[in-house]
Structures are given as structure tokens and as C-alpha cells.
Scaffold this active site. Structure first.
Site, PDB file in Angstrom:
ATOM      1  N   LEU A  59       0.813  -1.216   0.000  1.00 17.41           N
ATOM      2  CA  LEU A  59       0.000   0.000   0.000  1.00 17.41           C
ATOM      3  C   LEU A  59       0.847   1.267   0.000  1.00 17.41           C
ATOM      4  CD1 LEU A  59      -2.920  -0.929   2.426  1.00 17.41           C
ATOM      5  CD2 LEU A  59      -3.051  -0.571  -0.052  1.00 17.41           C
ATOM      6  N   HIS A  90      -8.477  -8.357   3.806  1.00 15.86           N
ATOM      7  CA  HIS A  90      -7.366  -7.402   3.697  1.00 15.86           C
ATOM      8  C   HIS A  90      -6.617  -7.602   2.384  1.00 15.86           C
ATOM      9  CE1 HIS A  90      -4.346  -4.606   5.033  1.00 15.86           C
ATOM     10  NE2 HIS A  90      -3.396  -5.512   4.871  1.00 15.86           N
TER      11      HIS A  90
END
Length: 177
Positions: A59, A90
Site C-alpha cells: 500500500l 485485507h
């Protein structure tokens, strides 16, 4: 009957040097190291150079690319990492958001090769990261190099404002073309 074949474009050739930034999330260190090895080899084979930085996770890769674009002198970027499906959603968030952010940066004009692996198992990642196998790190570097070459090929030549300089055959005074 043979299976599908994969076409690879010929390696681009550059008149001017290329300098790339490889941004890697080394959560699975051995996978990341193989991805970087493949990317480095591809960049060097094209006559380019690269710097490598590490970020905590997939990310953070797009954010690092954006920061580097604002602060550095890079012609392109290679995004590397590995996300292996776990027991929660996730995985979907990390895969989708990192990919989407890299795509948006690309649409803003950055030359980015996305080599963030999204796999079900560690073994799948190992096969894809192997520089002597599927070499996805090298493939991501090749993608960035091709985008750099495309940008250089398609770049519009600057147009003059109508003045002819003495070196272009004009008089010593300013004149209009």
C-alpha cells in the site's frame, strides 16, 4: 494442441540514458529480492541505471512513487512486492488499492511497471519472482522501459516563436520567420 503463447516486445533502445527507481515492499524478503534482481538485470540490459528503495508494504509503494516523482530525477518507476491471500479481506483491499493507485499515477503521465505479485500461495509467488523463471520483476522493469521509450518517441518537438537566430541563417538582428 499447444497452450497459449506470451508475446514480449523487443527491448527498447535509448539514445539518452534512463534512470529508474525501483520501489519494493520486502514483506516476503526472498521473493522481493528475486523481483529486484530481475528488475535490475532488465534495466541494466537496456543500458539504464536504477536506485532501489524499500517501503513497509504494497500500500505504501504508490505513495513512495509519487514522493520520488516530486523530489527525484527519475524517468520511470518499477513497483515490486508480493501479496499472498490470507484469511481476511485485507488481501483484496491491498491488491485493489495498490494497483488502482499505481494506475492513477500512470494516467497522470508517470512511467510505471507494476510488479506487485498477487497470489494465492507462497509457491506461486516464488515461481513468478524467480529471475530465471517467470521473472515478473524483469517484466515490470521492461514495462516501465517501454513506457519511457513511448513517451520519448511521442514527445512533441518544441515549436519556435517565429524568430530566426544567426546560427539558423538569419541576420545578426532579430527577425521573424
Amino acid at each position: 494442441m499447444a497452450g497459449p503463447t506470451h508475446h514480449s516486445l523487443p527491448r527498447p533502445v535509448f539514445d539518452a540514458p534512463t534512470h529508474l527507481l525501483v520501489v519494493v515492499a520486502p514483506y516476503y524478503k526472498d521473493i522481493a529480492d528475486n523481483l529486484v534482481q530481475g528488475a535490475r538485470a532488465e534495466i541494466e540490459a537496456a543500458g539504464g541505471t536504477c536506485d532501489v528503495i524499500e517501503v513497509p508494504g504494497a500500500l505504501e509503494v504508490p505513495t513512495a512513487v509519487r514522493i520520488a516523482d516530486q523530489c527525484g530525477d527519475y524517468h520511470g518507476f518499477v513497483a515490486l512486492g508480493c501479496v499472498i491471500r490470507g484469511e481476511t479481506t485485507h488481501y483484496d483491499t491491498v491488491c485493489n488499492d495498490s494497483s488502482r493507485a499505481l494506475t492513477l499515477l500512470g494516467l497522470q503521465g508517470l512511467c510505471i511497471g507494476n510488479g506487485i505479485l498477487t497470489v494465492e500461495t507462497y509457491d506461486q509467488a516464488a515461481v513468478r519472482a524467480d529471475p530465471t523463471g517467470q521473472n515478473k520483476g524483469g517484466g515490470a522493469a521492461a514495462a516501465a522501459l517501454h513506457l519511457i521509450a513511448l513517451g520519448r518517441t511521442m514527445r512533441k518537438q518544441p515549436m519556435g516563436v517565429g524568430f530566426i537566430t544567426p546560427s539558423e541563417g538569419g541576420s545578426t538582428g532579430a527577425g521573424f520567420a
